[in-house]
Scaffold this motif. Structure first.
Motif, PDB file in Angstrom:
ATOM      1  N   HIS A  19      60.734  63.417  11.067  1.00  0.00           N
ATOM      2  CA  HIS A  19      60.916  64.870  11.238  1.00  0.00           C
ATOM      3  C   HIS A  19      62.395  65.198  11.160  1.00  0.00           C
ATOM      4  N   HIS A  41      65.497  68.411   9.619  1.00  0.00           N
ATOM      5  CA  HIS A  41      65.773  69.768   9.115  1.00  0.00           C
ATOM      6  C   HIS A  41      67.028  69.706   8.268  1.00  0.00           C
ATOM      7  N   HIS A  83      56.311  72.199  15.571  1.00  0.00           N
ATOM      8  CA  HIS A  83      56.925  71.854  16.861  1.00  0.00           C
ATOM      9  C   HIS A  83      55.949  72.205  17.984  1.00  0.00           C
ATOM     10  N   VAL A 138      55.463  67.813  16.563  1.00  0.00           N
ATOM     11  CA  VAL A 138      56.845  67.398  16.802  1.00  0.00           C
ATOM     12  C   VAL A 138      57.207  67.607  18.276  1.00  0.00           C
ATOM     13  N   HIS A 139      57.707  66.583  18.921  1.00  0.00           N
ATOM     14  CA  HIS A 139      58.236  66.566  20.300  1.00  0.00           C
ATOM     15  C   HIS A 139      57.175  66.283  21.367  1.00  0.00           C
TER      16      HIS A 139
HETATM   17 ZN   LIG Z   1      62.569  70.197  14.583  1.00  0.00          ZN
END
Ligand SMILES: [Zn+2]
Length: 453
Positions: free
Chosen positions: A68, A70, A225, A261-262
């Motif tokens: 993941h 950006h 996310h 994500v996370h």
């Molecule tokens: Zn992110």
């Protein structure tokens, strides 16, 4: 005839269970994939005609995978945030990332990606799963990034984050960008796509429904996310009476191709749902520390059978830094030096990242060195002062490896960096152009953040 290459004279680290190390080994590559791995003397005799690349006794390993990231955040490096420092994660979004994504124009999107791709080649990260946002340069933005990735020669999975924060028209355009690119990427080499969503807290039920409808027939999962901060959970409870994972599951967002994500603030039931839906979770410890959002229950999720992977959330594409951060974070967070065992981190960063990347690139699965796998390979100049073997390699990576030890980066059998010389991208020219673009990106950022403060 398919392009072929014989890598010789290396210590091959396959990460394949039971056969992790081959001293003085060789790898024969054909058509971008690994054809055979074995002792150098055998393969040198068998493939005497093939072009050779001498690894000079270095470690020869699979390229790292980032689950993941950006690319669009590259211009944030060194950028001042006006006013008092953000006090929590929602303020970091409002004062940094949301004004920055609005500040990007098409050329900025291209150079953000190129900056990250240079970094990835240099530091041996060969597959990157990106999550993009540039609401003022939206249509076609995934093609701009894909062109940059193809120029670099790397492997990437792209998505555009759908959000309601810029209004229904922008949300619809971002859905269309995902749909368009999910189809368009099929004609590209080494590029795949997934359907990007920002987070539950910026998505209405209507928009989630539109995304699920739009994804029908595209054989894709979603990349979103989840519960990075408690604010996501409180927002979901207020909006729907459900916690985030329950809400997303009900909307049809989860599944065996979806990436969450996370998952820092998911509760026990949410984790059960993630496991039951065979959904991937990615862990980004440097980002979690930087945003002060806490530490995900990575070991608990692994014990439950949730496939947890390792990403970097836009931090440097030096994935061993992320290994080190994970190793340290969970120890201090739990005040227990037994936490985040090196073998658990290797399971996340190697086995689980390889499994996720293989799902997205089924024709040439990246991440492990074995026949049939993608020929995505790095050379590591690691002169260990102590014995190295399969059992202690994770601790060598955590305590001894540095990203600067990567000397050669190969993707699909093609060298992108050799002896630390970049072969596909001109780093100096890219940095110089980025430095020309940065002042206007920062200026636009400052006027946007000034207007919203
Ligand atoms: Zn992110």
């Amino acid at each position: 005839m398919a392009e072929s290459l014989l890598i010789t004279n290396g210590t091959i680290v396959t990460w394949e269970p039971g056969q992790e190390f081959i001293e003085n080994g060789a790898i024969y590559i054909e058509g971008g994939r690994i054809n055979e791995i074995g002792p150098a003397r055998d393969l040198e005799a068998r493939y005497a005609q093939a072009d050779r690349l001498d690894a000079g006794g270095q470690m020869v390993m699979p390229g790292n995978i980032c689950a993941h990231t950006h690319f669009y955040g590259a211009f944030a490096r060194g950028m001042a945030i006006p006013g008092p420092a953000p006090k929590d994660f929602p303020q970091i979004l409002e004062k940094l990332w949301w004004p920055l994504d609005q500040a990007l124009r098409e050329e900025d999107v291209r150079y953000s990606a190129l900056i990250c791709l240079v970094d990835a080649i240099r530091h041996g990260t060969t597959t990157l799963i990106d999550h993009h946002a540039s609401p003022n340069a939206l249509d076609g933005s995934l093609d701009i990034i894909a062109d940059a990735v193809e120029e670099a020669g790397l492997r990437a999975v792209l998505s555009y984050e759908v959000t309601d924060r810029y209004g229904p028209e922008s949300a619809r355009a971002s859905i269309a960008e995902n749909v368009r690119f999910l189809r368009a990427c099929k004609t590209r080499r080494n590029i795949a796509a997934t359907f990007g969503l920002h987070a539950s807290l910026t998505l209405s039920d209507e928009t989630l429904g539109e995304c699920v409808d739009a994804a029908q027939g595209l054989e894709t999962g979603f990349h979103i996310h989840v519960a990075e901060d408690p604010a996501d959970e409180y927002d979901s409870l207020a909006k729907s009476g459900k916690r985030v994972v329950d809400r997303l599951c009900g909307a049809g967002i989860l599944g065996e191709k979806s990436i969450v994500v996370h998952a820092v603030h998911t509760d026990a039931r949410e984790k059960e749902i993630l496991r039951d839906m065979s959904t991937w979770v990615t862990h980004q410890p440097r980002s979690n520390m930087n945003n002060a959002v806490g530490a995900a229950d990575v070991e608990g999720m692994l014990r439950m059978g949730i496939p947890v992977c390792l990403g970097n959330d836009g931090f440097s594409n030096a994935m061993w830094e992320e290994w080190k951060a994970a190793y340290l974070l969970h120890k201090v967070w739990n005040r227990d030096p037994r936490r985040a065992n090196g073998a658990d981190i290797a399971e996340i960063a190697i086995q689980n990242n390889a499994a996720l990347a293989s799902l997205l690139f089924p024709a040439s699965p990246p991440g492990l060195l074995m026949p049939g796998a993608a020929a995505d390979i790095i050379f590591v100049d690691y002169n260990s002062p102590t014995p190295v073997h399969a059992g202690n390699l994770p601790w060598h990576i955590i305590f001894g490896f540095e990203a600067s030890m990567v000397t050669t980066t190969i993707v699909a059998g093609k060298a992108l960096m050799r002896d630390r010389k970049l072969l596909t991208l001109d780093e100096k020219a890219i940095s110089a152009r980025a430095r020309e673009l940065a002042p206007s990106v920062w200026e636009r950022y400052h006027s946007i953040v000034g207007a919203t403060l």
